[in-house]
Scaffold this motif. Sequence first.
Motif, PDB file in Angstrom:
ATOM      1  N   UNK A 286     -10.422 -41.012  11.755  1.00 22.81           N
ATOM      2  CA  UNK A 286      -9.447 -40.720  10.723  1.00 22.81           C
ATOM      3  C   UNK A 286      -8.475 -39.674  11.229  1.00 22.81           C
ATOM      4  N   UNK A 287      -7.317 -39.635  10.628  1.00 22.63           N
ATOM      5  CA  UNK A 287      -6.337 -38.595  10.912  1.00 22.63           C
ATOM      6  C   UNK A 287      -6.746 -37.347  10.151  1.00 22.63           C
ATOM      7  N   UNK A 288      -6.924 -36.254  10.865  1.00 19.62           N
ATOM      8  CA  UNK A 288      -7.338 -35.007  10.232  1.00 19.62           C
ATOM      9  C   UNK A 288      -6.191 -34.013  10.320  1.00 19.62           C
ATOM     10  N   UNK A 289      -5.796 -33.446   9.193  1.00 23.36           N
ATOM     11  CA  UNK A 289      -4.687 -32.506   9.149  1.00 23.36           C
ATOM     12  C   UNK A 289      -5.142 -31.211   8.497  1.00 23.36           C
ATOM     13  N   UNK A 290      -4.655 -30.104   9.049  1.00 19.48           N
ATOM     14  CA  UNK A 290      -4.956 -28.802   8.490  1.00 19.48           C
ATOM     15  C   UNK A 290      -4.154 -28.560   7.215  1.00 19.48           C
ATOM     16  N   UNK A 291      -4.784 -27.873   6.277  1.00 18.62           N
ATOM     17  CA  UNK A 291      -4.103 -27.370   5.091  1.00 18.62           C
ATOM     18  C   UNK A 291      -4.418 -25.882   4.982  1.00 18.62           C
ATOM     19  N   UNK A 292      -3.396 -25.062   4.756  1.00 19.36           N
ATOM     20  CA  UNK A 292      -3.556 -23.611   4.719  1.00 19.36           C
ATOM     21  C   UNK A 292      -3.175 -23.088   3.336  1.00 19.36           C
ATOM     22  N   UNK A 304      -0.276 -25.239   2.366  1.00 24.07           N
ATOM     23  CA  UNK A 304       0.775 -25.594   3.317  1.00 24.07           C
ATOM     24  C   UNK A 304       0.193 -26.542   4.364  1.00 24.07           C
ATOM     25  N   UNK A 305       1.003 -27.519   4.770  1.00 28.55           N
ATOM     26  CA  UNK A 305       0.603 -28.368   5.892  1.00 28.55           C
ATOM     27  C   UNK A 305       0.901 -27.639   7.193  1.00 28.55           C
ATOM     28  N   UNK A 306       0.407 -28.173   8.299  1.00 29.37           N
ATOM     29  CA  UNK A 306       0.635 -27.540   9.587  1.00 29.37           C
ATOM     30  C   UNK A 306       2.124 -27.540   9.937  1.00 29.37           C
ATOM     31  N   UNK A 307       2.859 -28.554   9.445  1.00 32.15           N
ATOM     32  CA  UNK A 307       4.295 -28.608   9.715  1.00 32.15           C
ATOM     33  C   UNK A 307       5.048 -27.484   9.017  1.00 32.15           C
ATOM     34  N   UNK A 308       4.475 -26.957   7.941  1.00 37.96           N
ATOM     35  CA  UNK A 308       5.132 -25.888   7.194  1.00 37.96           C
ATOM     36  C   UNK A 308       4.762 -24.501   7.702  1.00 37.96           C
ATOM     37  N   UNK A 309       3.795 -24.426   8.601  1.00 35.43           N
ATOM     38  CA  UNK A 309       3.364 -23.131   9.125  1.00 35.43           C
ATOM     39  C   UNK A 309       4.327 -22.643  10.203  1.00 35.43           C
ATOM     40  N   UNK A 310       4.321 -21.343  10.417  1.00 40.52           N
ATOM     41  CA  UNK A 310       5.198 -20.744  11.428  1.00 40.52           C
ATOM     42  C   UNK A 310       4.691 -21.055  12.831  1.00 40.52           C
ATOM     43  N   UNK A 311       5.594 -20.929  13.800  1.00 35.63           N
ATOM     44  CA  UNK A 311       5.196 -21.096  15.200  1.00 35.63           C
ATOM     45  C   UNK A 311       4.133 -20.079  15.590  1.00 35.63           C
ATOM     46  N   UNK A 312       4.229 -18.887  15.001  1.00 33.14           N
ATOM     47  CA  UNK A 312       3.240 -17.847  15.311  1.00 33.14           C
ATOM     48  C   UNK A 312       1.839 -18.225  14.880  1.00 33.14           C
ATOM     49  N   UNK A 313       1.704 -18.832  13.701  1.00 27.73           N
ATOM     50  CA  UNK A 313       0.387 -19.270  13.224  1.00 27.73           C
ATOM     51  C   UNK A 313      -0.185 -20.334  14.141  1.00 27.73           C
ATOM     52  N   UNK A 314       0.642 -21.314  14.496  1.00 25.68           N
ATOM     53  CA  UNK A 314       0.190 -22.401  15.363  1.00 25.68           C
ATOM     54  C   UNK A 314      -0.191 -21.864  16.744  1.00 25.68           C
ATOM     55  N   UNK A 315       0.655 -20.976  17.286  1.00 24.61           N
ATOM     56  CA  UNK A 315       0.377 -20.413  18.609  1.00 24.61           C
ATOM     57  C   UNK A 315      -0.913 -19.616  18.597  1.00 24.61           C
ATOM     58  N   UNK A 316      -1.129 -18.838  17.544  1.00 25.53           N
ATOM     59  CA  UNK A 316      -2.341 -18.019  17.457  1.00 25.53           C
ATOM     60  C   UNK A 316      -3.595 -18.886  17.390  1.00 25.53           C
ATOM     61  N   UNK A 317      -3.574 -19.924  16.565  1.00 26.78           N
ATOM     62  CA  UNK A 317      -4.743 -20.808  16.467  1.00 26.78           C
ATOM     63  C   UNK A 317      -5.004 -21.525  17.790  1.00 26.78           C
ATOM     64  N   UNK A 318      -3.928 -22.010  18.421  1.00 23.29           N
ATOM     65  CA  UNK A 318      -4.076 -22.763  19.668  1.00 23.29           C
ATOM     66  C   UNK A 318      -4.675 -21.911  20.775  1.00 23.29           C
ATOM     67  N   UNK A 319      -4.427 -20.591  20.729  1.00 19.88           N
ATOM     68  CA  UNK A 319      -4.968 -19.694  21.749  1.00 19.88           C
ATOM     69  C   UNK A 319      -6.290 -19.070  21.315  1.00 19.88           C
ATOM     70  N   UNK A 320      -6.358 -18.621  20.065  1.00 17.15           N
ATOM     71  CA  UNK A 320      -7.513 -17.835  19.612  1.00 17.15           C
ATOM     72  C   UNK A 320      -8.794 -18.648  19.555  1.00 17.15           C
ATOM     73  N   UNK A 321      -8.714 -19.921  19.162  1.00 10.64           N
ATOM     74  CA  UNK A 321      -9.940 -20.721  19.060  1.00 10.64           C
ATOM     75  C   UNK A 321     -10.593 -20.948  20.428  1.00 10.64           C
ATOM     76  N   UNK A 322      -9.851 -21.426  21.458  1.00 11.70           N
ATOM     77  CA  UNK A 322     -10.492 -21.540  22.779  1.00 11.70           C
ATOM     78  C   UNK A 322     -10.904 -20.189  23.352  1.00 11.70           C
TER      79      UNK A 322
END
Length: 445
Positions: A286-292, A304-322
Amino acid sequence: MILLSFTVRNHKSIRDEVTVDLLRPSLKTLRPKDGDWNSVSYPLAGIFGGNATGKSAILDAFYYAFSAIKHSATMWQAAKSMTRAPFKLDGISQTGTSLYELDLVHEGRRYVYGFEVDAEGIVQEWLNDVPTSRWRKILVRNRKDNLLRTHPSFRSTLEVTPRELVLSRALLLKNSPLHSFARDLVGSFDIVLVKDSHRAKRLANIADSLADGDTTFGDLEALLQVADIGVMSVSLEETNIPERIRRAVQRFHQDLRTGDNTGTDIENLHETNGPSELADDELEQVVRRFLFTHRGTAEDCPPFSIEEESDGTIAWLAIAVPALEALRQGGLLLVDEIDASLHPHLLEVLLGAFADPVVNSRHAQLLFTSHESFILSPLSDVHLEPEQIWFSDKTYEGATELTCLADFPRHPDANVAKRYLTGRYGGTPRLSPSLFAALIDSGEG
């Protein structure tokens, strides 16, 4: 796995041999007397430099080496020629060999593993270890001499094609004496890129990990609260993939596996191993999408959908989780342009976690590239020793050079950030503002 050094030659903008060294200068022997590798290796290092000086090429070389171990016995065999990315600006290097060598620690023992490739395949491959006080040859492979042998104690017969690494074949064979070593290498490595397409893939992987239980919503919410960006909770929205889309994805995967792959790109090598067709259970994904859900004054704030989040939020998640996964499990994490969309103080939190031996109890290692001089300044709470700071630059011929701050004469109280910005260490762009102004003038009237 603990990385001690990495050497590469003839890869993308890297023409001549360069080495990233994470060994502390206090180690004068082949191994520490007390066996404590954590105390003689750095958990953190940064590569600084201007645009197009080769910072990303160094990380790409890392990724190529680990991808060759993971895929040269499987996916890469379908390509028409050897997957590689030699230097292209001198008319000579494309027909020469490319070298990759890892100096590392596996299960408390030091190893050096390396290989050379050309357009035809594997030219050389070697693996040495230090069981006592001197190097021992475990694997020797040389195409010119038609040589392929292992140490007598391994008692194994090796059969590989001209374009696959012995270590890649060992990764497939659980009864191979080299299987655990190969598995540790590929399993201890991760990379985060700044490209939007990679971040999208990374977020999709995080969503799948949440659904599978590998990562928890509590983890994400805590990481977002660390960044103080107003997100109170995270959830997943799941949507079934239409049948026609699933079939299109299947055809796309088939095309990927049968296409030509004569070049390499740091992002495109993120393909996974698998059969020529997607399995039925994979087609039911299935397609899984984040909601904040954000903090607000309304009683029921819409998510908010991931498309509505700031670049900073996306960048932080992409780095912080790994980064969180690496700190929990150990291993090597590479992050390209780590300062992109992150505030310097948030960057300090991330780097400080790797630098703190109490927090980083498994001695995870972080190698990053950056333009951010704040990290080098006296204002930063993260102290990097000269041996942890590297500068990339590019010669007139277009070849990347790599130097360490420790190679420069420096007063202990020198302002490294200021000297870096003024070009004392190289690694800064050679700008031409007058040319830019001339372009503006030429467009007027």
